[in-house]
Structure formats: structure tokens, C-alpha cells
Design a protein around this motif. Structure first.
Motif, PDB file in Angstrom:
ATOM      1  N   ALA A  35      -3.635  12.303  -2.171  1.00 46.16           N
ATOM      2  CA  ALA A  35      -3.668  12.418  -3.627  1.00 46.16           C
ATOM      3  C   ALA A  35      -4.973  11.885  -4.211  1.00 46.16           C
ATOM      4  O   ALA A  35      -5.420  12.342  -5.261  1.00 46.16           O
ATOM      5  CB  ALA A  35      -2.483  11.677  -4.233  1.00 46.16           C
ATOM      6  N   CYS A  36      -5.605  10.924  -3.542  1.00 44.44           N
ATOM      7  CA  CYS A  36      -6.814  10.308  -4.101  1.00 44.44           C
ATOM      8  C   CYS A  36      -8.106  10.874  -3.523  1.00 44.44           C
ATOM      9  O   CYS A  36      -9.169  10.257  -3.655  1.00 44.44           O
ATOM     10  CB  CYS A  36      -6.760   8.801  -3.919  1.00 44.44           C
ATOM     11  N   GLY A  71      -6.742   4.272  -6.620  1.00 42.30           N
ATOM     12  CA  GLY A  71      -7.956   5.002  -6.206  1.00 42.30           C
ATOM     13  C   GLY A  71      -8.570   4.483  -4.914  1.00 42.30           C
ATOM     14  O   GLY A  71      -9.186   5.241  -4.185  1.00 42.30           O
ATOM     15  N   GLY A  72      -8.397   3.192  -4.647  1.00 41.63           N
ATOM     16  CA  GLY A  72      -9.041   2.622  -3.467  1.00 41.63           C
ATOM     17  C   GLY A  72      -8.176   2.646  -2.209  1.00 41.63           C
ATOM     18  O   GLY A  72      -8.597   2.152  -1.162  1.00 41.63           O
ATOM     19  N   ALA A  82       3.785   0.904 -17.197  1.00 40.89           N
ATOM     20  CA  ALA A  82       2.633   1.021 -16.296  1.00 40.89           C
ATOM     21  C   ALA A  82       2.208   2.475 -16.151  1.00 40.89           C
ATOM     22  O   ALA A  82       3.031   3.389 -16.246  1.00 40.89           O
ATOM     23  CB  ALA A  82       2.992   0.448 -14.936  1.00 40.89           C
ATOM     24  N   ARG A  83       0.917   2.659 -15.947  1.00 37.69           N
ATOM     25  CA  ARG A  83       0.400   3.976 -15.589  1.00 37.69           C
ATOM     26  C   ARG A  83      -0.369   3.829 -14.289  1.00 37.69           C
ATOM     27  O   ARG A  83      -1.007   2.811 -14.038  1.00 37.69           O
ATOM     28  CB  ARG A  83      -0.561   4.505 -16.667  1.00 37.69           C
ATOM     29  N   VAL A  84      -0.308   4.882 -13.500  1.00 37.75           N
ATOM     30  CA  VAL A  84      -1.081   4.927 -12.261  1.00 37.75           C
ATOM     31  C   VAL A  84      -2.439   5.535 -12.588  1.00 37.75           C
ATOM     32  O   VAL A  84      -2.513   6.495 -13.350  1.00 37.75           O
ATOM     33  CB  VAL A  84      -0.357   5.798 -11.213  1.00 37.75           C
ATOM     34  N   VAL A  85      -3.489   4.958 -12.047  1.00 37.48           N
ATOM     35  CA  VAL A  85      -4.816   5.544 -12.227  1.00 37.48           C
ATOM     36  C   VAL A  85      -5.429   5.778 -10.852  1.00 37.48           C
ATOM     37  O   VAL A  85      -5.228   4.990  -9.928  1.00 37.48           O
ATOM     38  CB  VAL A  85      -5.721   4.651 -13.114  1.00 37.48           C
ATOM     39  N   ALA A  86      -6.134   6.888 -10.706  1.00 39.53           N
ATOM     40  CA  ALA A  86      -6.873   7.135  -9.455  1.00 39.53           C
ATOM     41  C   ALA A  86      -8.344   7.227  -9.841  1.00 39.53           C
ATOM     42  O   ALA A  86      -9.035   6.222  -9.918  1.00 39.53           O
ATOM     43  CB  ALA A  86      -6.360   8.379  -8.767  1.00 39.53           C
ATOM     44  N   GLY A  87      -8.836   8.425 -10.168  1.00 41.62           N
ATOM     45  CA  GLY A  87     -10.225   8.544 -10.612  1.00 41.62           C
ATOM     46  C   GLY A  87     -10.398   8.104 -12.062  1.00 41.62           C
ATOM     47  O   GLY A  87     -11.465   7.671 -12.480  1.00 41.62           O
ATOM     48  N   GLY A  88      -9.340   8.267 -12.840  1.00 38.43           N
ATOM     49  CA  GLY A  88      -9.381   7.827 -14.235  1.00 38.43           C
ATOM     50  C   GLY A  88     -10.149   8.741 -15.171  1.00 38.43           C
ATOM     51  O   GLY A  88     -10.391   8.383 -16.330  1.00 38.43           O
TER      52      GLY A  88
END
Ligand code: FES
Ligand code: FES
Lengths: 290, 158
Positions: A75-76, A55-56, A28-34
Motif C-alpha cells: 500500500a505504501c 509511510g515508513g 485518527a487518520r492514517v497517512v502514507a505519502g500525505g
């Protein structure tokens, strides 16, 4: 371009996000803004099987003043928010100035401070500011929650102190001493706006105008953002005159590792490191009231 | 496959997408809103810019699934069908702000967000705001003139 197949998850809480990361550890990877990860997935440079979108999460999207007068950035929180929020600008002007130079408007609308730190692109802007501000990064999901000083967070290109099951939750910026002036300057790649060399400098002066504390951090030049410690040592205890700054900047590349790519040779980056350091120091000294 | 429901140009829309489908694919292929263009597909040119909850974003760098529940505005949503052009579109028309028009939808939507926050921008601020939108035809001068004209119109001073 079409990314390799993956399962998209939009957890409703940090707890759920951590659970997903543990359940799919290593896949798995974490995504925020991507803004870095999604293009990399489209190029299939990254092929996670699970994408955990934090992100949300409102619990990671706040900006608050801390008890010591500093600021804690979720962080986001997007670059755009840091750039435009009055309280963030007041509490951490260097950070706001730095992130305002990231990419373009559309990228700053999505891209996040935590994402930049966790992705650890060696040419990213924000890590230089985090080092120069003595920031600390709060992570959770390991054996116990922990706070990692920026100086020990960036290990190598795209490599940080975070464990695969950890999520970066907050970036802590301590209050800067009075009479501190800071600046971020970069020599940018014209197309991508990434730093070929970027320098964040923060200088604190005492009552006599002598530099009592110097922080100089360089990004883009090498495989990871680093402090220019020879420059910092030289300047501390001296008046930041034109000559002293020149001498200090001439020492900026000492002990530093440089990279070579299509944008510039090692020698070119070494030269730029000294030049941009000098300019950043001059601006920081001016802002400190030297 | 998953069902994504969002509001596009004021209308609630749903579509079946794959997790790896991009927002721009949803808009163009599923909803047939082909005014959003794909220039580079590598998040550099800005042709695919749309408003996502009011913020200009590159729809080639957002997954469709990430837009669940969001409000999206595309170029088709700037003016009412059959009605007058949006002031930004009218300004591009008057100033010859386009040649082939490929970049124009993205330019218009970036400017839409920018002018809302900065209704009376200087020339250099317009240029900075459009840093993520490329045009291979105009040389940008008339795009900047269009932006300034649009700003005047929207302030009611044109
Ligand atoms: S197509 Fe999205 S930025 Fe070029
Ligand atoms: S008008 Fe042709 S790309 Fe801009």
C-alpha cells in the motif's frame, strides 16, 4: 497555513499502527505519502486528532510477483517507484502508465498507490486502473483480514469499504490474459493534473482478433470511479474496428452519474466520457494487436 | 513539542518542533535556511522543493516530524560556501534562467534529482519534470535552456 493541533505517531510495525487506530478510533487518520491528507489538514478540511504514519513501514513497501503471475503492490509503494521499477512496469504496464500521469514529480515521489485508493478522491487516476485490472485490495484490522474486489471498494466520493480501524495493506493485480492491450488516457485539469475525466481500458483479443474481454473504467466524471459496463458489453464478441469502438464509446456514459463543478458541467463530463473512452479503446486495441 | 534530528546539507541538526509544524517551517524558522521558499503553501508551486533522502519533495506538504532521521538537501547545500557554484546554479547564471529568483531553489532541486536519473534529457522531458515548479517571471524558456546546459556540464560535455 497551519493545521489544527494533532498528535503524530510513527509506528514501527503494522501491528502497532493497528493498535493506535483502535485506541483512537474515530479520531485518527492514517497517512502514507500525505499528498492529499496534508494539504486538506492545512486547509482544516481534515482535523484528525491523531495521525498514524504508515509511510515508513517496510512491510507495506514491497512489490512482489504473485503465484498466479500477477503482482502485489504494498500500500505504501510510491507512484514514482511503480513508474520507474522495471518489474512493476513489466507486470502491470497499465498501472505504471496511469500513475506516471499523477500530479507532478514531487507528488509522485511521496504519493502512494494505497493512499490514492484509501483516500478515494473521485478525480484520482489510480482507481480507474485498479478497476480495469480487476484488482483486489487487502485490508487488515477488522474482524478478520479480508480482500476486497476493486469493484466493491470505491463507494462514493472519499468513501471506501474500509472500516475506520482497518488499514489497506496491499493491492493485488491479477495477471492479464495474453493478447491484452491496455491504456489510460485523461483530460486533465491543467493546474492540478487531476482527471476531469480519465479512462482506463483493457481489451483482450482471441485468436481471430475478436474482443473476448473488455474492461473500461472511468474516473473524474462522477462521485466515484465506475466501470462503463454498456461499453464493455457492446465490445465483447466484436472485432474492435474503428466503427465498433465508436459504437461502444457512444454507450460509455449510459447509466453513469455525473458531477458538476468549476471544471465542467455534467453535460461536458458526459461528452468527455465518450470521447476519452473512444481514444482509450483505440489505443488499447492497437496495443492488443488489433 | 518533540525533538527532531535529521541531517541537513550533510550536518546533523536537531530542533524542537510541534507535531503540526511542516518541514519547510523547520528549515526556514528553526534552522534559518531561508533559501527554501514558500510560494503557494498549497503544494502547487514547487518553490519549497527540497531533497528528502534524495527525492524531490514539496516541503510544505511534509511534516517536520516525518523527516526524523532523514537526509535533507536544500539550495544552501548544493555548492560549498566560497567554492564554485553547482553546475545547475552555474547554468541558470549563464542562461539567464532566473529573473526574481523566487522559484529558482525549487527548480534547481527538482532538476538535481531529475538529471541524476536522466543525464541526457530531451527538451520535452525537462518540461515534464518541471511540471510541478512554477515561475511567474521567465516564461520557462531560459529555465529549460538552463536545465539542458546543466545536463551538458554534468555529463562533462559543456
Ligand atoms: S510552497 Fe510548497 S508547493 Fe508552493
Ligand atoms: S524567476 Fe521569478 S518566479 Fe521564477
Amino acid at each position: 497555513m497551519i493545521p489544527a493541533p494533532f498528535a503524530y505517531h510513527a509506528p514501527q510495525s503494522l501491528r502497532e499502527a493497528l493498535r493506535l487506530l483502535r485506541a483512537h478510533e474515530g479520531e485518527a487518520r492514517v497517512v502514507a505519502g500525505g499528498m492529499s491528507l496534508i494539504p486538506a489538514m492545512k486547509l482544516r478540511l481534515a482535523q484528525p486528532e491523531h495521525l498514524v504514519d504508515i509511510g515508513g513501514l517496510s512491510e507495506l513497501s514491497g512489490v512482489r510477483r504473485t503465484d498466479d503471475g500477477g503482482v502485489a503492490v504494498g500500500a505504501c509503494v510510491t507512484y514514482r517507484r511503480l513508474e520507474t521499477s522495471r518489474s512493476a512496469r513489466a507486470a502491470a504496464p497499465l498501472l505504471a502508465e496511469t500513475v506516471a500521469q499523477v500530479g507532478d514529480l514531487q507528488v509522485r515521489n511521496r504519493g502512494t498507490l494505497g493512499g490514492s485508493a484509501a483516500h478515494a478522491d473521485p478525480a484520482a487516476d489510480a482507481p480507474a486502473a485498479l478497476l480495469a485490472l480487476d484488482a483486489a485490495l487487502r485490508a487488515t484490522g477488522g474482524a478478520r483480514p479480508r480482500v476486497i474486489p476493486a469493484a466493491r471498494f470505491f463507494l462514493d466520493a472519499y468513501e471506501t469499504a474500509l472500516a475506520p480501524t482497518e488499514i489497506l495493506t496491499e493491492i493485488l493485480i491479477p495477471k492479464q490474459p495474453p493478447r491484452t492491450g491496455a491504456a489510460y488516457l485523461k483530460f486533465a485539469n491543467k493546474a492540478s493534473r487531476f482527471a476531469i475525466v480519465g479512462v482506463a481500458a483493457a481489451l483482450t483479443l482471441d485468436r481471430r482478433g475478436v474482443c473476448s474481454r473488455a474492461r473500461v473504467a472511468v474516473t473524474g466524471a462522477g462521485p466515484r470511479p465506475v466501470r462503463a459496463s454498456a461499453t464493455e458489453r457492446w465490445l465483447t464478441g466484436r472485432q474492435p474496428s474503428q466503427t465498433a469502438i465508436g459504437e461502444a464509446a457512444a454507450r460509455a456514459s449510459r447509466g453513469m452519474e455525473f458531477i458538476e463543478d468549476v471544471h465542467g458541467s455534467e453535460e461536458y463530463r458526459e461528452h468527455l466520457t465518450r470521447v476519452i473512452t473512444r481514444r482509450a479503446l483505440e489505443e488499447a486495441a492497437r496495443r492488443a494487436g488489433a | 513539542m518533540r525533538q527532531v534530528t535529521l541531517t541537513v546539507n550533510g550536518r546533523r541538526r536537531s530542533a524542537e518542533v510541534e507535531d503540526r509544524d511542516l518541514l519547510v517551517d523547520l528549515l526556514r524558522e528553526k534552522l534559518r535556511l531561508t533559501g527554501t521558499h514558500v510560494g503557494c503553501d498549497t503544494s502547487q508551486c514547487g518553490a519549497c522543493t527540497v531533497l528528502l533522502n534524495g527525492a524531490a519533495v514539496k516541503s510544505c506538504a511534509v511534516f517536520a516530524a516525518q523527516a526524523e532521521g532523514a537526509k535533507v538537501t536544500t539550495i544552501e547545500g548544493l555548492a560549498k560556501p566560497g567554492g564554485p557554484l553547482h553546475p545547475i546554479q552555474q547554468a541558470f547564471h549563464e542562461e539567464h534562467g532566473l529573473q526574481c529568483g523566487f522559484c529558482t531553489p525549487g527548480m534547481a532541486l527538482t532538476l538535481h534529482e531529475f538529471l541524476r536519473r536522466n543525464p541526457d534529457p530531451a527538451d520535452h522531458e525537462v518540461r515534464a519534470a518541471l511540471g510541478g515548479n512554477m515561475c511567474r517571471c521567465t516564461g520557462y524558456q531560459n529555465i529549460v535552456a538552463s536545465a539542458l546546459n546543466a545536463a551538458r556540464k554534468m555529463r562533462g560535455t559543456a
